[in-house]
Design an enzyme around this catalytic site. Structure first.
Site, PDB file in Angstrom:
ATOM      1  N   PHE A 165      -8.317  13.600  -7.233  1.00  0.00           N
ATOM      2  CA  PHE A 165      -7.657  13.801  -6.242  1.00  0.00           C
ATOM      3  C   PHE A 165      -8.225  13.936  -4.661  1.00  0.00           C
ATOM      4  O   PHE A 165      -8.766  15.118  -4.618  1.00  0.00           O
ATOM      5  CB  PHE A 165      -6.860  15.279  -6.487  1.00  0.00           C
ATOM      6  CG  PHE A 165      -5.903  15.328  -7.652  1.00  0.00           C
ATOM      7  CD1 PHE A 165      -6.551  14.978  -8.801  1.00  0.00           C
ATOM      8  CD2 PHE A 165      -4.486  15.366  -7.570  1.00  0.00           C
ATOM      9  CE1 PHE A 165      -5.573  15.148 -10.048  1.00  0.00           C
ATOM     10  CE2 PHE A 165      -3.714  15.360  -8.740  1.00  0.00           C
ATOM     11  CZ  PHE A 165      -4.280  15.114  -9.938  1.00  0.00           C
ATOM     12  N   ASP A 166      -8.368  12.864  -3.934  1.00  0.00           N
ATOM     13  CA  ASP A 166      -9.058  12.730  -2.960  1.00  0.00           C
ATOM     14  C   ASP A 166      -8.954  13.806  -1.830  1.00  0.00           C
ATOM     15  O   ASP A 166      -9.626  14.026  -0.938  1.00  0.00           O
ATOM     16  CB  ASP A 166      -9.301  11.492  -2.401  1.00  0.00           C
ATOM     17  CG  ASP A 166      -9.714  10.518  -3.519  1.00  0.00           C
ATOM     18  OD1 ASP A 166      -9.075   9.830  -4.285  1.00  0.00           O
ATOM     19  OD2 ASP A 166     -10.986  10.253  -3.519  1.00  0.00           O
ATOM     20  N   GLY A 205     -10.059  14.418   5.268  1.00  0.00           N
ATOM     21  CA  GLY A 205     -10.165  14.581   6.637  1.00  0.00           C
ATOM     22  C   GLY A 205     -11.971  14.915   7.013  1.00  0.00           C
ATOM     23  O   GLY A 205     -12.394  14.440   7.893  1.00  0.00           O
ATOM     24  N   VAL A 209     -15.461   8.437   0.595  1.00  0.00           N
ATOM     25  CA  VAL A 209     -15.136   9.430  -0.721  1.00  0.00           C
ATOM     26  C   VAL A 209     -16.363   9.111  -1.565  1.00  0.00           C
ATOM     27  O   VAL A 209     -15.800   8.325  -2.467  1.00  0.00           O
ATOM     28  CB  VAL A 209     -13.774   9.469  -1.257  1.00  0.00           C
ATOM     29  CG1 VAL A 209     -13.841  10.746  -2.053  1.00  0.00           C
ATOM     30  CG2 VAL A 209     -12.817   9.835  -0.086  1.00  0.00           C
ATOM     31  N   ASN A 222     -18.142   6.780  -3.462  1.00  0.00           N
ATOM     32  CA  ASN A 222     -18.603   5.402  -3.515  1.00  0.00           C
ATOM     33  C   ASN A 222     -17.445   4.663  -2.891  1.00  0.00           C
ATOM     34  O   ASN A 222     -17.566   3.215  -2.266  1.00  0.00           O
ATOM     35  CB  ASN A 222     -18.664   4.905  -4.873  1.00  0.00           C
ATOM     36  CG  ASN A 222     -17.586   5.275  -5.756  1.00  0.00           C
ATOM     37  OD1 ASN A 222     -17.373   6.455  -5.935  1.00  0.00           O
ATOM     38  ND2 ASN A 222     -16.595   4.543  -6.203  1.00  0.00           N
ATOM     39  N   TYR A 223     -16.191   5.480  -2.534  1.00  0.00           N
ATOM     40  CA  TYR A 223     -15.192   4.376  -1.848  1.00  0.00           C
ATOM     41  C   TYR A 223     -14.983   4.688  -0.553  1.00  0.00           C
ATOM     42  O   TYR A 223     -15.181   5.676  -0.033  1.00  0.00           O
ATOM     43  CB  TYR A 223     -13.646   4.899  -2.592  1.00  0.00           C
ATOM     44  CG  TYR A 223     -13.213   3.874  -3.430  1.00  0.00           C
ATOM     45  CD1 TYR A 223     -13.607   3.855  -5.016  1.00  0.00           C
ATOM     46  CD2 TYR A 223     -12.137   2.789  -3.104  1.00  0.00           C
ATOM     47  CE1 TYR A 223     -13.086   2.860  -5.700  1.00  0.00           C
ATOM     48  CE2 TYR A 223     -11.631   2.018  -3.984  1.00  0.00           C
ATOM     49  CZ  TYR A 223     -12.173   1.804  -5.341  1.00  0.00           C
ATOM     50  OH  TYR A 223     -11.523   0.918  -5.929  1.00  0.00           O
ATOM     51  N   HIS A 240      -8.345   0.970 -13.123  1.00  0.00           N
ATOM     52  CA  HIS A 240      -7.826   2.267 -12.339  1.00  0.00           C
ATOM     53  C   HIS A 240      -6.888   2.175 -11.342  1.00  0.00           C
ATOM     54  O   HIS A 240      -6.310   0.902 -11.187  1.00  0.00           O
ATOM     55  CB  HIS A 240      -8.923   3.143 -11.793  1.00  0.00           C
ATOM     56  CG  HIS A 240      -9.765   2.144 -10.742  1.00  0.00           C
ATOM     57  ND1 HIS A 240     -10.680   1.324 -10.887  1.00  0.00           N
ATOM     58  CD2 HIS A 240      -9.383   2.337  -9.116  1.00  0.00           C
ATOM     59  CE1 HIS A 240     -10.849   0.689  -9.833  1.00  0.00           C
ATOM     60  NE2 HIS A 240     -10.174   1.391  -8.794  1.00  0.00           N
ATOM     61  N   ASP A 279       7.938  14.490   7.572  1.00  0.00           N
ATOM     62  CA  ASP A 279       9.246  15.564   7.653  1.00  0.00           C
ATOM     63  C   ASP A 279      10.168  14.770   8.824  1.00  0.00           C
ATOM     64  O   ASP A 279       9.797  14.766   9.901  1.00  0.00           O
ATOM     65  CB  ASP A 279       8.669  16.690   8.359  1.00  0.00           C
ATOM     66  CG  ASP A 279       9.559  17.639   8.789  1.00  0.00           C
ATOM     67  OD1 ASP A 279      10.881  17.619   8.560  1.00  0.00           O
ATOM     68  OD2 ASP A 279       8.995  18.759   9.261  1.00  0.00           O
ATOM     69  N   ASP A 325      17.807  19.752   7.011  1.00  0.00           N
ATOM     70  CA  ASP A 325      16.437  19.439   7.324  1.00  0.00           C
ATOM     71  C   ASP A 325      15.608  19.160   6.127  1.00  0.00           C
ATOM     72  O   ASP A 325      15.601  19.842   4.980  1.00  0.00           O
ATOM     73  CB  ASP A 325      15.814  20.636   7.780  1.00  0.00           C
ATOM     74  CG  ASP A 325      14.460  20.198   8.608  1.00  0.00           C
ATOM     75  OD1 ASP A 325      13.932  19.121   8.630  1.00  0.00           O
ATOM     76  OD2 ASP A 325      13.918  21.342   9.421  1.00  0.00           O
TER      77      ASP A 325
HETATM   78 CU   LIG Z   1      -9.973   0.764  -6.913  1.00  0.00          CU
END
Ligand SMILES: [Cu+2]
Length: 648
Positions: free
Chosen positions: A300-301, A308, A382, A384-385, A435, A444, A585
């Site tokens: 979950f990056d 950030g 992140v 390797n990616y 993957h 919003d 809203d």
């Molecule tokens: Cu991939």
């Protein structure tokens, strides 16, 4: 880049991101007021955004109290705290203990975890067993542990680290995965607690480097230069941006990366709101290999690492080309030292081909316009990616997010002659498991005002009958998504499905509610089965569209603390009350997934793959909003001269 923090009215805008000095002040205030111990880490410090109504009333209501939100982790007690700090009053307004959670893994922990592994006799023994003796050449990436209901793992802060090894200091280490070694690290104690070893597999034999020196650069590429002799067409004041009738604010948080605030479009003298806030709300990368060394591989990056925090410093001519406006990002390490990522956000204009054209073929009269787009982007690494996030603003009122995926695939080593089922060979004895990359964006919405309704639009064939005697009839059918349970939907390309966010109180000149539509792009669902841990924790991936009633505290698709969470947080929880969604809203959450059957061409570094979606006006404007874009031919030339002359 020179920026001012003052808006044109002389007050700092309440959504201006925290400066380095403000982050430093937050650390000082927390330390002095809470007597923080040596082992307390600052996980994140970011702007505590004021309530929406107060932001929208700015500046008429005067300056707002400047506040920061912080997450802290005490390694001594294992406790997590949330704090709200007033910078104006220099005091801690809220201090909350959050039980049974693990905040995101911090960048400092990445490096400390690697050192802890290398210092561990068990890890060293596992390396020696594989003939690896120079540990300085090893790279240990601290993957998140997830939650598989194992009692011994509860309430511990864990990483399950993976190892690769370089053949020399400037080698691409990801070419040499150390197969079957999982190093379990307690991140509170920063100590290895177990080394799981599922058997020796030799290191893949080849190097896989990607510098031009190694690959042999092609020599037939001529220079291309982007010149804007009159400068770019945007105006920037602090983080406030105006470009081609668009007006918005650039923001950034350590967790979400780039945030776009208060996006409006000027139309017939009015600044018409479209989106109040847009940001990445989480990511999930599940892998399909069920073997012992692989089944826990997922990321979950956003929620587990903070995308950030991992932003690159971008380089002119490499990452961004042309007349660039950069924004620096202020941050901090886990010990409270402030940092700056120079040029973390890149903004520039691009020629985007044709905007519109028509040739009156009888007399040759031709009008055509070039499309220009504004690109606001950042890139995060992140492990390797690499993920690049590009927001595109267009002159026809379209807003688009394009995510670019590149970097090095997460991989493993295979035995000679082995051809793995759950992935593909990319090089001799190097294997890329199958993957997926899921992204969820929280939008919003504020289409011409705060209160909106959401419709699903499907195109349907009419039944044969008196109204359809020739069987040719088909039409678009809009269905109101009236509640949070009704508004959990998946794509249907064969029904040309899209979702429309309309304002029932504002009608266009044709008498219909003004609207924007969310147009899905390429998409997929998870292939993990019900019961998979990753689906409990990342349930947001099981639906492409979610709509919630606005709640400022509901910001993240997998909940506030996805790291080691057992599941059920975020969107399933937010929608459990099944709140009504009509003319209120609303927040639209869109999940989109890139499916990655790994190819040899993805090796050793992957060519960019793109995925995204767009928000397009549907009856928001009375006609083509790009009609007033002037022709672009210079020096009095007219497009269409080559066809015929203009009619008198
Ligand atoms: Cu991939």
């Amino acid at each position: 880049m020179a920026t001012t923090l003052q808006s044109s009215v002389g007050l700092r805008h309440p959504l201006e991101p925290l400066s380095v000095d403000e982050i430093s002040a937050v650390v000082d205030i927390l330390r002095s007021e809470r007597q923080l111990g040596e082992r307390v880490r600052f996980v994140t410090i970011n702007l505590h955004e004021p309530p929406k109504a107060e932001v929208l009333a700015f500046p008429s209501a005067g300056p707002l109290d400047r506040q920061a939100f912080a997450i802290l982790l005490d390694n001594a007690s294992g406790r997590t705290y949330e704090a709200v700090v007033s910078l104006d009053r220099r005091s801690v307004l809220e201090w909350t203990y959050v039980a049974d959670v693990q905040p995101a893994i911090m960048l400092d922990e990445f490096l400390e975890c690697e050192q802890a592994c290398k210092a561990s006799p068990e890890w060293q023994a596992a390396m020696r067993k594989r003939g690896i003796t120079d540990f300085d050449l090893c790279m240990v990436d601290p993957w998140s542990a997830g939650n598989f209901g194992i009692q011994a793992e509860q309430n511990r802060r864990l990483s399950r680290a993976l190892t690769w090894v370089r053949s020399r200091p400037d080698d691409n280490g990801y070419a040499h995965p150390v197969e079957n070694v999982i190093t379990v690290v307690d991140l509170h104690a920063m100590q290895v607690i177990a080394v799981e070893d599922y058997g020796v597999v030799p290191l893949p034999p080849e190097e896989a480097n990607y510098s031009p020196v190694v690959a042999g650069a092609r020599t037939d590429l001529k220079a291309i230069e982007i010149h804007q002799p009159e400068g770019p067409s945007f105006d920037v004041d602090g983080h406030d941006v105006r470009w081609q009738k668009w007006h918005f604010r650039v923001g950034f948080t350590p967790r979400e990366g780039l945030v776009l605030h208060t996006i409006t479009y000027a139309d017939q003298g009015r600044e018409r709101p479209v989106v109040y806030r847009a940001a990445l709300a989480d990511m999930l990368v599940p892998y399909g290999d069920p073997r012992p060394a692989y089944f826990r591989r997922n990321a979950f990056d956003v929620g587990e690492y903070g995308i950030g925090m991992l932003a690159n410093s971008l380089e002119l001519g490499c990452d961004c080309l042309g007349e660039i406006q950069y924004f620096d990002v202020a941050g901090h390490d886990s010990r409270g030292q402030t940092t700056t990522i120079p040029n973390a956000i890149c903004m520039h204009e691009e020629d985007n081909g044709l905007l519109w054209k028509h040739v009156d073929w009888r007399n040759g009269y031709t009008e055509s316009r070039r499309s220009r787009r504004l690109v606001v982007s950042f890139i995060a690494t992140v492990g390797n990616y690499e993920y690049g996030f590009y927001w595109h603003f267009y002159q026809d009122g379209t807003l688009e997010l394009e995510v670019k995926l590149t970097g090095v695939i997460s991989n493993g080593a295979t035995l000679p002659g082995e051809d793995p089922k759950w992935g593909a060979l990319v090089a001799p004895q190097v294997y890329g498991p199958i993957h997926q990359h899921f992204f969820n964006v929280r939008l919003d919405m504020m289409v011409d005002g705060p209160n909106n309704s959401v419709f699903e639009v499907n195109t349907v064939s009419d039944p044969t009958g008196p109204e359809n005697p020739h069987n040719n009839a088909f039409h678009a059918e809009a269905t109101l998504l009236a509640t949070e349970s009704e508004a959990q939907r998946i794509i249907d390309p064969l029904a040309a499905r899209y979702w429309k966010i309309a304002n029932p109180s504002v009608l266009n000149r044709l008498g219909h509610p003004v609207a924007y539509k969310l147009m899905p792009g390429e998409n997929v669902l998870p292939f993990a089965r019900d019961g998979a841990s990753v689906l409990k924790r990342g349930a947001f991936t099981t639906k492409h569209l979610w709509v919630t009633a606005f709640d400022a505290t509901q910001r993240y698709a997998a909940g506030n603390y996805p790291n080691q969470h057992p599941g059920g947080a975020g969107l399933p929880d937010y929608t459990s009350a099944n709140r009504p969604l009509v003319n209120t809203d609303v927040v639209v959450w869109y999940t989109f997934g890139a499916h990655h059957v790994v190819r040899p061409e993805d090796w050793p570094v992957m060519p960019v793959t793109k995925i995204g979606f767009s928000l397009k006006p549907e009856g928001f404007f009375d006609r083509n909003p790009g009609l007033d874009v002037p022709p672009s031919m210079p020096h009095g030339m007219i497009c269409g001269d080559s066809n015929s002359s203009q009619p008198a």
